[in-house]
Scaffold this active site. Structure first.
Site, PDB file in Angstrom:
ATOM      1  N   HIS A 371       0.816  -1.209   0.000  1.00  0.00           N
ATOM      2  CA  HIS A 371       0.000   0.000   0.000  1.00  0.00           C
ATOM      3  C   HIS A 371       0.848   1.256   0.000  1.00  0.00           C
ATOM      4  O   HIS A 371       0.544   2.236  -0.664  1.00  0.00           O
ATOM      5  CB  HIS A 371      -0.936  -0.017   1.207  1.00  0.00           C
ATOM      6  CG  HIS A 371      -2.052  -0.987   1.018  1.00  0.00           C
ATOM      7  ND1 HIS A 371      -2.833  -1.446   2.032  1.00  0.00           N
ATOM      8  CD2 HIS A 371      -2.517  -1.573  -0.108  1.00  0.00           C
ATOM      9  CE1 HIS A 371      -3.738  -2.280   1.545  1.00  0.00           C
ATOM     10  NE2 HIS A 371      -3.553  -2.380   0.260  1.00  0.00           N
ATOM     11  N   ARG A 480      -4.433  -0.753 -17.674  1.00  0.00           N
ATOM     12  CA  ARG A 480      -4.321  -2.048 -16.973  1.00  0.00           C
ATOM     13  C   ARG A 480      -5.322  -2.043 -15.819  1.00  0.00           C
ATOM     14  O   ARG A 480      -5.062  -1.437 -14.788  1.00  0.00           O
ATOM     15  CB  ARG A 480      -2.912  -2.216 -16.412  1.00  0.00           C
ATOM     16  CG  ARG A 480      -1.824  -2.414 -17.456  1.00  0.00           C
ATOM     17  CD  ARG A 480      -0.462  -2.542 -16.755  1.00  0.00           C
ATOM     18  NE  ARG A 480       0.534  -3.155 -17.595  1.00  0.00           N
ATOM     19  CZ  ARG A 480       1.519  -2.470 -18.183  1.00  0.00           C
ATOM     20  NH1 ARG A 480       1.621  -1.170 -18.040  1.00  0.00           N
ATOM     21  NH2 ARG A 480       2.414  -3.108 -18.921  1.00  0.00           N
ATOM     22  N   ARG A 516      -8.089  -2.810 -20.834  1.00  0.00           N
ATOM     23  CA  ARG A 516      -7.754  -4.231 -20.936  1.00  0.00           C
ATOM     24  C   ARG A 516      -8.457  -4.961 -19.803  1.00  0.00           C
ATOM     25  O   ARG A 516      -8.425  -4.502 -18.656  1.00  0.00           O
ATOM     26  CB  ARG A 516      -6.238  -4.425 -20.805  1.00  0.00           C
ATOM     27  CG  ARG A 516      -5.856  -5.886 -20.885  1.00  0.00           C
ATOM     28  CD  ARG A 516      -4.364  -6.063 -20.893  1.00  0.00           C
ATOM     29  NE  ARG A 516      -3.794  -5.812 -19.583  1.00  0.00           N
ATOM     30  CZ  ARG A 516      -2.497  -5.870 -19.339  1.00  0.00           C
ATOM     31  NH1 ARG A 516      -1.637  -6.128 -20.306  1.00  0.00           N
ATOM     32  NH2 ARG A 516      -2.040  -5.647 -18.131  1.00  0.00           N
ATOM     33  N   GLU A 615       0.441 -11.350 -27.423  1.00  0.00           N
ATOM     34  CA  GLU A 615       1.553 -11.557 -26.496  1.00  0.00           C
ATOM     35  C   GLU A 615       2.089 -12.973 -26.618  1.00  0.00           C
ATOM     36  O   GLU A 615       3.176 -13.281 -26.135  1.00  0.00           O
ATOM     37  CB  GLU A 615       1.085 -11.362 -25.045  1.00  0.00           C
ATOM     38  CG  GLU A 615       0.425 -10.044 -24.775  1.00  0.00           C
ATOM     39  CD  GLU A 615      -0.045  -9.929 -23.337  1.00  0.00           C
ATOM     40  OE1 GLU A 615       0.751  -9.477 -22.511  1.00  0.00           O
ATOM     41  OE2 GLU A 615      -1.199 -10.279 -23.045  1.00  0.00           O
ATOM     42  N   ASN A 638       6.292  -7.255 -23.618  1.00  0.00           N
ATOM     43  CA  ASN A 638       6.900  -7.808 -22.400  1.00  0.00           C
ATOM     44  C   ASN A 638       6.680  -9.313 -22.339  1.00  0.00           C
ATOM     45  O   ASN A 638       7.614 -10.088 -22.141  1.00  0.00           O
ATOM     46  CB  ASN A 638       6.284  -7.182 -21.139  1.00  0.00           C
ATOM     47  CG  ASN A 638       6.307  -5.683 -21.176  1.00  0.00           C
ATOM     48  OD1 ASN A 638       7.091  -5.091 -21.911  1.00  0.00           O
ATOM     49  ND2 ASN A 638       5.442  -5.043 -20.412  1.00  0.00           N
ATOM     50  N   ASP A 639       5.436  -9.697 -22.509  1.00  0.00           N
ATOM     51  CA  ASP A 639       5.162 -11.133 -22.489  1.00  0.00           C
ATOM     52  C   ASP A 639       5.613 -11.796 -23.789  1.00  0.00           C
ATOM     53  O   ASP A 639       6.098 -12.916 -23.781  1.00  0.00           O
ATOM     54  CB  ASP A 639       3.672 -11.383 -22.248  1.00  0.00           C
ATOM     55  CG  ASP A 639       3.345 -11.399 -20.765  1.00  0.00           C
ATOM     56  OD1 ASP A 639       4.066 -12.094 -20.020  1.00  0.00           O
ATOM     57  OD2 ASP A 639       2.413 -10.700 -20.348  1.00  0.00           O
ATOM     58  N   ARG A 649      10.459 -13.326 -17.623  1.00  0.00           N
ATOM     59  CA  ARG A 649      10.723 -11.887 -17.516  1.00  0.00           C
ATOM     60  C   ARG A 649      10.943 -11.444 -16.074  1.00  0.00           C
ATOM     61  O   ARG A 649      11.458 -10.365 -15.802  1.00  0.00           O
ATOM     62  CB  ARG A 649       9.587 -11.081 -18.164  1.00  0.00           C
ATOM     63  CG  ARG A 649       8.296 -11.049 -17.382  1.00  0.00           C
ATOM     64  CD  ARG A 649       7.155 -10.498 -18.219  1.00  0.00           C
ATOM     65  NE  ARG A 649       6.604  -9.265 -17.673  1.00  0.00           N
ATOM     66  CZ  ARG A 649       5.437  -8.736 -18.037  1.00  0.00           C
ATOM     67  NH1 ARG A 649       4.699  -9.320 -18.970  1.00  0.00           N
ATOM     68  NH2 ARG A 649       5.010  -7.630 -17.499  1.00  0.00           N
ATOM     69  N   CYS A 686       2.335  -1.964 -27.131  1.00  0.00           N
ATOM     70  CA  CYS A 686       2.186  -1.341 -25.814  1.00  0.00           C
ATOM     71  C   CYS A 686       3.132  -1.890 -24.746  1.00  0.00           C
ATOM     72  O   CYS A 686       3.029  -1.520 -23.594  1.00  0.00           O
ATOM     73  CB  CYS A 686       0.746  -1.466 -25.334  1.00  0.00           C
ATOM     74  SG  CYS A 686       0.254  -3.162 -25.008  1.00  0.00           S
TER      75      CYS A 686
HETATM   76  C1  PEP Z   1       2.985  -6.903 -22.072  1.00  0.00           C
HETATM   77  O1  PEP Z   1       3.018  -8.080 -21.734  1.00  0.00           O
HETATM   78  O2  PEP Z   1       3.782  -6.404 -22.880  1.00  0.00           O
HETATM   79  C2  PEP Z   1       1.975  -5.994 -21.510  1.00  0.00           C
HETATM   80  C3  PEP Z   1       1.806  -4.777 -21.960  1.00  0.00           C
HETATM   81  O3  PEP Z   1       1.251  -6.464 -20.478  1.00  0.00           O
HETATM   82  P1  PEP Z   1       1.775  -6.576 -18.973  1.00  0.00           P
HETATM   83  O4  PEP Z   1       3.124  -5.934 -18.902  1.00  0.00           O
HETATM   84  O5  PEP Z   1       0.747  -5.898 -18.137  1.00  0.00           O
HETATM   85  O6  PEP Z   1       1.806  -8.058 -18.794  1.00  0.00           O
HETATM   86 MG    MG Z   2       1.344  -8.985 -20.687  1.00  0.00          MG
END
Ligand code: PEP
Ligand code: MG
Length: 759
Positions: A371, A480, A516, A615, A638-639, A649, A686
């Site tokens: 928090h 998100r 999302r 992803e 990212n994923d 990751r 993104c």
């Molecule tokens: C991603 O995976 O690139 C993404 C934008 O989602 P998150 O980072 O929230 O998993």
């Molecule tokens: Mg993701």
């Protein structure tokens, strides 16, 4: 509840202890008297006190009933024997037949073989075990919970004697650190980005409790009541502040308010008062017990909630010790640039400090969902968490650099490091001013007519929305939705979600927002959902897999989104889609909800756009089937990177092993870009990659025209775009696509340098 009889026994014992403690004389003599008193009062043949010495060794310091020549001779390591076990787990132990316990360690010099039963409690000071107090009986005695409680109360009084430094040097009670005064760099966890340079302010140096034992429990209970009322008033004051009107930090404090009414916790304190402790000693006792036992708890959510109690206990102590003095909290003397250092912090405590003077927060514990981290983000204060033993390595007013961007802390940094951070900070400030001036200029490449690049923002908290307008970006490309879910103590209902999503749309003032749906699991654990133990959570039951399996959650979220967007355009995006069938299923749920709303006669959005995240690499091989079904696609790099290269990751050992600028990744993006163009489906990127200027340049070079990036990245990416000669880049990148290199980073950097691209 303690029985009246036991309560008065322990009160009588505490009264006597107080007389011994106040009686003067050498500390050893006082300790000797204390163990005799306890043995007599508790009808035990033995009472022994073990004190922690350097090197995590417990030494027998005083005994009634064991052989006196064992005193200062018998030593046990933490974890060794039953005494060591009590210390190792910081919890009491009561055994009718101690010798049959597997941890029993026989010490012949003590003559303890004739004693069958044993009760031991830790002597705790702060969060450290500084000794163990033991009673033993010849018979197989069953010690009651009340007796354990009494011994714990006594141990608390003894803790003051042990910690006074009269028995062993205070330094021995501290963990050793030979390098205490050398410069140090310690790694931790990035909880909030940004950099702060300042001096250390140790969060809440220990409050000394002067009075431990009280005559009249009723007076103490009244003092406790008043202190609680004071805290509640302070909370009300906080709630009335304009910055607290809404946002997740308000939710956090609402939860906190509930803690002030927690019956179990309040009862424990009241019981401790009834045993003869003062209100502050009772709070401290319950607090110490909680802290010591906290180390046993692995569940991150529970640990965080414990910290809320800890915050409350600290606050109570402050109120109780400030009683009669008019002094407000001693925060007024905060240095101009302060870096707060603490073990952990409750969400409310941060408000005790003037945020204008706070340059950073460093915590020994903490997690991204803590928090306090959420509140710090709202106040834009860099935070580094999980910095091991930092409190033992730092002195008040030591110079500190809190590097939230890289999750590291420099203590007493050498002058050159300090200067380079100060330089970087002023550069950052200058750049901020430059970016602010860019706000109203378009993101168009530099050649001839130029090509427009859409720059959207990633967001996850209401607080992020202010940047939507001050950065001049085109909208929110990724909202998100899970972050607010993570800050609460239970799943928000449709009404609460509708309210939140409506606020987001209102504050976006007509700029598009892509919501999302819930993307939890993996590293994003919801506090109120028991995570399954999975060997590979990143590949596990997460994201769309959860919401398809728990359609009620998805339906509620979609219903809230539809209601919030009544009369306006709504964009919904589903995460982690691995096959077209999943998208079809998700879409069906959306249609069900649309029908439901229609039948209820509720206003509908003017238009609903449905998109998917890309992803999972498998989805890229289904684009011909997928693209006719969606209104837009957004690549989550990212994923994607994690699945493409099979690299976790979240694992720091390997997460950097493959470069997003690997030729494979760039070829992949080019392929997806071309496919989407063929089908006329808007595509955006993104993931974090899109927010780094060099990476963004590469994406644009292979046909991506829309990016969604974190707020601080908007300025740098726009600057890069406006300096970019796109045709030159495009033809250069064509030559790189089949490169066998690990990464194109070097070549792209060279291109940027040669062509004056501002990175
Ligand atoms: C991603 O995976 O690139 C993404 C934008 O989602 P998150 O980072 O929230 O998993
Ligand atoms: Mg993701």
């Amino acid at each position: 509840m303690l029985s009246a009889a036991t309560t008065s026994v322990s009160r009588r014992l505490l009264g006597r202890l107080r007389d011994v403690m106040a009686g003067g004389g050498r500390a050893q003599e006082r300790l000797d008297k204390v163990v005799t008193l306890i043995a007599a009062d508790m009808v035990a043949e033995v009472c022994s006190c073990y004190v922690m010495r350097a090197g995590e060794v417990l030494e027998l310091f005083a005994t009634e009933g064991l052989r006196k020549d064992a005193v200062h001779m018998t030593r046990l390591r933490v974890g060794e024997g039953l005494v060591g076990d009590v210390a190792a787990h910081a919890r009491p132990l009561a055994l009718a037949d101690a010798q049959s316990h597997p941890h029993f360690a026989f010490r012949p010099e003590t003559g303890e073989e004739i004693f069958h039963s044993l009760m031991g409690v830790p002597i705790i000071r702060g969060s450290r075990v500084v000794g163990v107090l033991v009673v033993q009986n010849r018979t197989m005695r069953h010690y009651t919970d009340e007796e354990i409680e009494t011994l714990e109360t006594v141990a608390m009084v003894l803790a003051e004697l042990v910690a006074s430094g009269e028995l062993v040097d205070k330094a021995e009670l501290m963990p050793v650190d030979g390098n205490a005064l050398l410069p140090l760099r310690i790694e931790g966890l990035r909880l909030n980005g940004g950099v702060g340079v300042g001096v250390a302010v140790l969060h809440r140096p220990r409050i000394t409790i002067r009075r431990l034992v009280a005559e009249d429990p009723d007076i103490e209970l009244e003092r406790l009541r008043k202190a609680l009322a004071g805290i509640k008033m302070a909370l009300e004051e906080l709630f009335s502040r304009p910055e607290m009107r809404d946002g997740e930090h308000r939710d956090v404090l609402e939860t906190y308010r509930m803690f002030t009414e927690d019956k179990g916790w309040l009862n424990k304190i009241s019981e401790a008062i009834r045993t003869g402790l003062t209100a502050e000693a009772a709070v401290q006792k319950v607090h110490d017990d909680t802290r010591a036992r906290m180390s046993q708890i692995t569940d991150p959510y529970l640990r965080e909630r414990m910290h809320d109690f800890e915050d409350l206990a600290n606050r109570l102590l402050q109120f109780l010790s400030d009683e009669g003095e008019d002094g407000d909290l001693p925060r007024a003397d905060l240095p101009e640039a302060a870096i707060l250092i603490g073990r952990n912090m409750g969400p409310m405590e941060l408000f005790d400090y003037d945020p204008k003077r706070l340059r950073g927060l460093v915590l020994e514990e903490g997690s991204a969902t803590a928090h306090v981290a959420i509140v710090a983000r709202a106040l834009d204060i860099p935070v580094v968490g999980r910095v091991k033993d930092v409190l033992d390595k730092i002195e008040p007013l030591d110079p500190v650099i809190c590097d939230g961007d890289n999750g590291q802390v420099f203590i007493r940094p050498p002058e050159d490091i300090r200067e380079s951070f100060i330089d970087a900070l002023s550069q950052r400030q200058l750049r901020k001013e430059v970016y602010a001036r860019l706000r109203d200029l378009p993101a168009v490449t530099s050649e001839g007519k130029g090509v427009a690049i859409a720059i959207h923002m990633n967001a996850g908290l209401l607080l992020d929305l202010q940047h939507l307008h001050d950065s001049g970006c085109d909208g929110i490309g990724l909202y998100r939705t899970e972050l607010p879910f993570m800050a609460r103590s239970s799943l928000p209902d449709v009404a609460a979600q509708t309210l939140l999503y409506r606020k987001i749309l209102d504050q976006a003032e007509g700029k598009p927002v892509v919501f999302r749906t819930l993307d939890v699991g993996g590293d994003k654990v919801l506090p109120y959902w028991n995570p399954y133990d999975e060997d590979n959570p990143a590949l596990g039951w997460r994201s769309i897999r959860i919401t398809l399996d728990r359609p009620a959650v998805m339906r509620h979220q979609l219903r809230a989104l539809l209601r919030a967007a009544a009369g306006r355009e709504l964009s919904v995006m589903f995460p982690m889609i691995a096959e077209v069938a999943e998208l079809v299923q998700a879409r069906r749920i959306l249609d069900l909800e649309l029908n439901h709303e229609r039948q209820m006669g509720n206003d509908l959005p003017s238009r609903v756009k449905v998109g998917t995240m890309l992803e999972v690499p498998a989805l890229a091989l289904q684009l011909d089937a997928l693209l006719p079904l969606v209104d837009f696609v957004s690549v989550g790099t990212n994923d994607l990177l994690q699945f493409m290269f099979a690299v976790d990751r979240g694992n720091p050992r390997i997460s950097e092993r493959y470069d997003p600028l690997a030729p494979t990744m760039i070829r992949f993006m080019r392929y997806v870009g071309a496919k989407c163009r063929d089908y006329g489906v808007p595509l955006s990127v993104c993931g974090e990659m899109a927010g780094r200027p060099l990476e963004a340049m590469a994406l644009i070079g292979v046909g991506i025209r829309s990016l969604s990036v974190s707020a601080p990245a908007i300025g740098p990416v726009k600057t890069m775009v406006r300096s970019l000669d796109l045709p030159a880049l495009e033809s250069y990148m064509l030559t790189l696509l089949d490169s066998p290199d690990h990464s194109l980073r070097g070549k792209l950097n060279a291109f940027a340098r040669d062509h004056g691209v501002a990175l």
